[in-house]
Design a protein around this motif. Sequence first.
Motif, PDB file in Angstrom:
ATOM      1  N   ASP A  78       0.836  -1.199   0.000  1.00 17.29           N
ATOM      2  CA  ASP A  78       0.000   0.000   0.000  1.00 17.29           C
ATOM      3  C   ASP A  78       0.873   1.252   0.000  1.00 17.29           C
ATOM      4  O   ASP A  78       2.098   1.171  -0.150  1.00 17.29           O
ATOM      5  N   GLY A  79       0.257   2.400   0.189  1.00 18.33           N
ATOM      6  CA  GLY A  79       0.996   3.652   0.164  1.00 18.33           C
ATOM      7  C   GLY A  79       2.015   3.780   1.273  1.00 18.33           C
ATOM      8  O   GLY A  79       2.980   4.558   1.170  1.00 18.33           O
ATOM      9  N   ASN A  80       1.839   3.012   2.349  1.00 20.78           N
ATOM     10  CA  ASN A  80       2.781   3.041   3.470  1.00 20.78           C
ATOM     11  C   ASN A  80       3.809   1.925   3.382  1.00 20.78           C
ATOM     12  O   ASN A  80       4.497   1.635   4.371  1.00 20.78           O
ATOM     13  N   GLU A  81       3.888   1.318   2.191  1.00 19.81           N
ATOM     14  CA  GLU A  81       4.838   0.227   1.953  1.00 19.81           C
ATOM     15  C   GLU A  81       4.570  -1.008   2.811  1.00 19.81           C
ATOM     16  O   GLU A  81       5.460  -1.830   3.043  1.00 19.81           O
ATOM     17  N   GLN A  82       3.338  -1.133   3.280  1.00 20.42           N
ATOM     18  CA  GLN A  82       2.951  -2.325   4.025  1.00 20.42           C
ATOM     19  C   GLN A  82       2.431  -3.381   3.031  1.00 20.42           C
ATOM     20  O   GLN A  82       1.716  -3.056   2.080  1.00 20.42           O
ATOM     21  N   VAL A  83       2.814  -4.624   3.255  1.00 17.54           N
ATOM     22  CA  VAL A  83       2.391  -5.698   2.373  1.00 17.54           C
ATOM     23  C   VAL A  83       0.914  -5.994   2.609  1.00 17.54           C
ATOM     24  O   VAL A  83       0.503  -6.304   3.722  1.00 17.54           O
ATOM     25  N   ARG A  84       0.128  -5.884   1.555  1.00 19.55           N
ATOM     26  CA  ARG A  84      -1.303  -6.138   1.646  1.00 19.55           C
ATOM     27  C   ARG A  84      -1.726  -7.398   0.914  1.00 19.55           C
ATOM     28  O   ARG A  84      -2.741  -7.999   1.233  1.00 19.55           O
ATOM     29  N   LEU A  85      -0.931  -7.791  -0.086  1.00 15.81           N
ATOM     30  CA  LEU A  85      -1.324  -8.951  -0.879  1.00 15.81           C
ATOM     31  C   LEU A  85      -0.087  -9.644  -1.427  1.00 15.81           C
ATOM     32  O   LEU A  85       0.854  -8.992  -1.888  1.00 15.81           O
ATOM     33  N   ILE A  86      -0.081 -10.976  -1.333  1.00 13.92           N
ATOM     34  CA  ILE A  86       0.952 -11.790  -1.976  1.00 13.92           C
ATOM     35  C   ILE A  86       0.235 -12.786  -2.872  1.00 13.92           C
ATOM     36  O   ILE A  86      -0.605 -13.558  -2.414  1.00 13.92           O
ATOM     37  N   GLN A  87       0.577 -12.745  -4.145  1.00 10.93           N
ATOM     38  CA  GLN A  87      -0.087 -13.609  -5.117  1.00 10.93           C
ATOM     39  C   GLN A  87       0.921 -14.530  -5.786  1.00 10.93           C
ATOM     40  O   GLN A  87       1.991 -14.100  -6.225  1.00 10.93           O
ATOM     41  N   ARG A 163       8.877 -14.646   7.783  1.00 15.36           N
ATOM     42  CA  ARG A 163       9.558 -15.332   6.681  1.00 15.36           C
ATOM     43  C   ARG A 163       8.525 -16.066   5.832  1.00 15.36           C
ATOM     44  O   ARG A 163       7.749 -16.871   6.328  1.00 15.36           O
ATOM     45  N   HIS A 164       8.555 -15.786   4.545  1.00 12.62           N
ATOM     46  CA  HIS A 164       7.666 -16.481   3.599  1.00 12.62           C
ATOM     47  C   HIS A 164       8.535 -17.390   2.743  1.00 12.62           C
ATOM     48  O   HIS A 164       9.385 -16.926   1.978  1.00 12.62           O
ATOM     49  N   GLU A 195      12.793 -17.706  -0.639  1.00 13.60           N
ATOM     50  CA  GLU A 195      12.147 -17.171   0.558  1.00 13.60           C
ATOM     51  C   GLU A 195      12.406 -15.681   0.648  1.00 13.60           C
ATOM     52  O   GLU A 195      13.320 -15.147   0.021  1.00 13.60           O
ATOM     53  N   SER A 196      11.570 -15.014   1.433  1.00 12.22           N
ATOM     54  CA  SER A 196      11.703 -13.577   1.607  1.00 12.22           C
ATOM     55  C   SER A 196      11.275 -13.202   3.021  1.00 12.22           C
ATOM     56  O   SER A 196      10.384 -13.842   3.591  1.00 12.22           O
ATOM     57  N   ILE A 197      11.916 -12.186   3.559  1.00  9.76           N
ATOM     58  CA  ILE A 197      11.568 -11.671   4.882  1.00  9.76           C
ATOM     59  C   ILE A 197      10.655 -10.462   4.699  1.00  9.76           C
ATOM     60  O   ILE A 197      11.031  -9.477   4.054  1.00  9.76           O
ATOM     61  N   ILE A 198       9.452 -10.562   5.232  1.00  8.75           N
ATOM     62  CA  ILE A 198       8.497  -9.471   5.152  1.00  8.75           C
ATOM     63  C   ILE A 198       8.608  -8.651   6.424  1.00  8.75           C
ATOM     64  O   ILE A 198       8.388  -9.155   7.530  1.00  8.75           O
ATOM     65  N   VAL A 199       8.974  -7.383   6.271  1.00  4.04           N
ATOM     66  CA  VAL A 199       9.131  -6.493   7.410  1.00  4.04           C
ATOM     67  C   VAL A 199       7.837  -5.724   7.613  1.00  4.04           C
ATOM     68  O   VAL A 199       7.268  -5.176   6.659  1.00  4.04           O
TER      69      VAL A 199
END
Length: 217
Positions: A78-87, A163-164, A195-199
């Motif tokens: 989103d606009g605040n760089e927060q993860v909202r969706l992973i597809q 961690r994803h 894998e990726s680290i979601i902050v």
Amino acid sequence: MSAPCAKKRRPILIGMAAALLVLLLGWWYLDGNLTKVVLSLAQAQARAMAVQVLNQSASELLSAGGVTYDSLMTVVRDGNEQVRLIQANTPEMNRLASRVSLMAQEKLQNRGDQTVKVPLGSALGLTLFAGAGPKIEVRILPVGSVHAAFHTDFQTAGINQTRHRVTLMLTARVQLVIPTGAKTVEATTQVAMAESIIVGEGPETFTDVGDDMDMLD
């Protein structure tokens, strides 16, 4: 034939019949034990071979390059760089699953017939004679299929971090065809592909493709 001669031959006939019965029972016992021993050894060898083939195929897929987290997943912020969706990138996952399945299937076929050597003493089923005696060679024809599927999971990686991980699950079903019987052996291995680290906060939505991600050769 006189009665005395008949009486003399009767014990001989009874003895021969008893000896034949013992031989038949002995052969039945040995054949049963040999089947169990051969199948047990063949299953262990087939499972080890299948796991080796699956690991080699997955390793070659990764070594070829191009398999990254960004190629497998699309992250929407989103606009605040927060993860909202992973597809999940379904077409790419299906392509990779199909590719590695074909690679593993080809390697299994190239292995050709396998040979299991069973000590004759092992067929007796007695610990004293286990491993003793001449070796009996039995050929195994590994006929099977390979199934590939992607799985994902989220794990806590620290404070405000997730961690994803994307994992590839490979399963080989090998049909053992031997003179003493047949058996299906299943071998499974899993390899971490990316894998990726979601902050920050975890995604509100994760779009998975379910069974569409599974690929059969």
